[in-house]
Design an enzyme around this catalytic site. Structure first.
Site, short mmCIF file in Angstrom:
data_model
loop_
_atom_site.label_atom_id
_atom_site.label_comp_id
_atom_site.label_asym_id
_atom_site.label_seq_id
_atom_site.Cartn_x
_atom_site.Cartn_y
_atom_site.Cartn_z
N GLU A 150 0.82 -1.22 0.00
CA GLU A 150 0.00 0.00 0.00
C GLU A 150 0.85 1.26 0.00
O GLU A 150 0.52 2.25 -0.67
CB GLU A 150 -0.96 -0.05 1.19
CG GLU A 150 -1.99 -1.15 1.04
CD GLU A 150 -2.63 -1.59 2.35
OE1 GLU A 150 -3.49 -2.50 2.30
OE2 GLU A 150 -2.28 -1.04 3.41
N GLU A 171 -4.49 -10.08 2.58
CA GLU A 171 -5.48 -9.98 3.65
C GLU A 171 -6.65 -10.95 3.50
O GLU A 171 -7.19 -11.43 4.51
CB GLU A 171 -6.00 -8.54 3.73
CG GLU A 171 -4.98 -7.53 4.22
CD GLU A 171 -4.11 -6.94 3.13
OE1 GLU A 171 -3.40 -5.96 3.39
OE2 GLU A 171 -4.12 -7.47 1.99
#
Length: 313
Positions: A150, A171
């Site tokens: 990210e 995730e």
């Protein structure tokens, strides 16, 4: 299984350490402001060109105490009148920047105040990096997972070691949604189908595939990566700061996601990480050795696949 106040309170021995970590977070944040903590180390190559080196061994795990440190770096980037280009790299072999710290209490993150954009602290930091007139480049050698991916997506350019880079949004394999903007940023880089492949499989993406998909600008032979990035950064740093900022601002206008999109991702992350599925899967990963066993951190996609196998009767 009772869901306590944090991500990773399910593994043996972790609960005893959580209170100590929470108590230390404030002190670590204060250290970040004075430069005493070196998790993010600034090297001023020249007044126009900085390197920010991530140095948090053994795995460069990112926790709530990391947020004020990274915020301090971004504030310095924003406020320096001469700075033109910043390169993010890592001092830890095998790891660029990895996932969030699952042993930290959730309140250590949710209690932090919003940033200048009005967004929660981590998406605020990423938005400010993207919007800054300073050009930001990441040099990925090792694993960029979760927050590492990210941060890379929030920067302007990404260059990867062909042999050593691994990118992922893992995730889904731990039962929760990412929170740092990949659902908004990845489709803009590589298209909807490839973005969904990365987000819904949780698989590791090597340098070659990352380049082919548009996850990174280029994947270079590892021996050439440092020289290439340094040469590019020095070239950019030689140009007019106002013109660099103007070009970046105009590109941003048609490519960056809105604050509302990024805020929604963070809210989804905070909600989903507290659900039973996430608590179960994170607990299993901690039992397997997440944050302790190098093999788990290095081969995270394999271990998230293991915890999601149906129980054998």
């Amino acid at each position: 299984m009772a869901m306590l106040a944090a991500f990773g309170l399910l593994a043996g021995g972790v609960s005893n350490a959580v209170g100590q970590q929470a108590a230390a977070a404030t002190g670590q944040a204060a250290q970040a402001e004075t430069g005493a903590n070196q998790e993010f180390r600034i090297t001023r190559v020249s007044p126009e060109y900085w390197r920010v080196t991530i140095d948090h061994p053994p795995f460069n795990i990112f926790g709530p105490e990391s947020i004020p440190m990274l915020n301090s770096v971004v504030t310095q980037i924003e406020s320096d009148p001469q700075l033109k280009v910043v390169v993010f790299d890592s001092a830890v072999p095998g790891f660029f920047l990895t996932h969030f710290d699952f042993t930290a209490p959730l309140e250590a993150t949710t209690s932090l105040p919003p940033g200048p954009t009005g967004l929660p602290p981590l998406p605020d930091i990423f938005v400010r990096l993207s919007r800054s007139p300073v050009v930001t480049i990441v040099k990925i050698r090792g694993r960029a997972t979760g927050v590492g991916s990210e941060l890379s997506l929030a920067c302007d350019m990404r260059f990867a070691s062909r042999e050593k880079a691994v990118l992922s949004q893992f995730e889904i394999g731990a039962g929760f949604t990412p929170g740092g903007g990949p659902m908004a940023r990845l489709p803009r880089l590589m298209g909807r189908g490839r973005a969904l492949e990365i987000l819904l499989s949780g698989n590791d993406i090597n340098g070659d595939i990352a380049e082919r998909y548009g996850y990174v600008n280029r994947a270079l032979p590892d021996a050439q990566l440092d020289k290439f990035v340094d040469t590019l950064a020095r070239r950019i740093a030689s140009f007019d700061k106002q013109t660099l900022g103007d070009i970046k601002h105009l590109v941003n206008a048609s490519t960056l996601p809105s604050d509302q999109e990024l805020g929604a991702e963070w809210a989804s992350f905070i909600t989903s990480v507290q659900r039973p599925a996430a608590q179960r899967d994170i607990g299993k990963l901690m039992e397997l050795g997440l944050q302790k066993n190098p093999d788990v951190e290095t081969n995270l996609a394999r271990y998230t696949g293991m915890v999601n196998q149906p129980d054998k009767k």
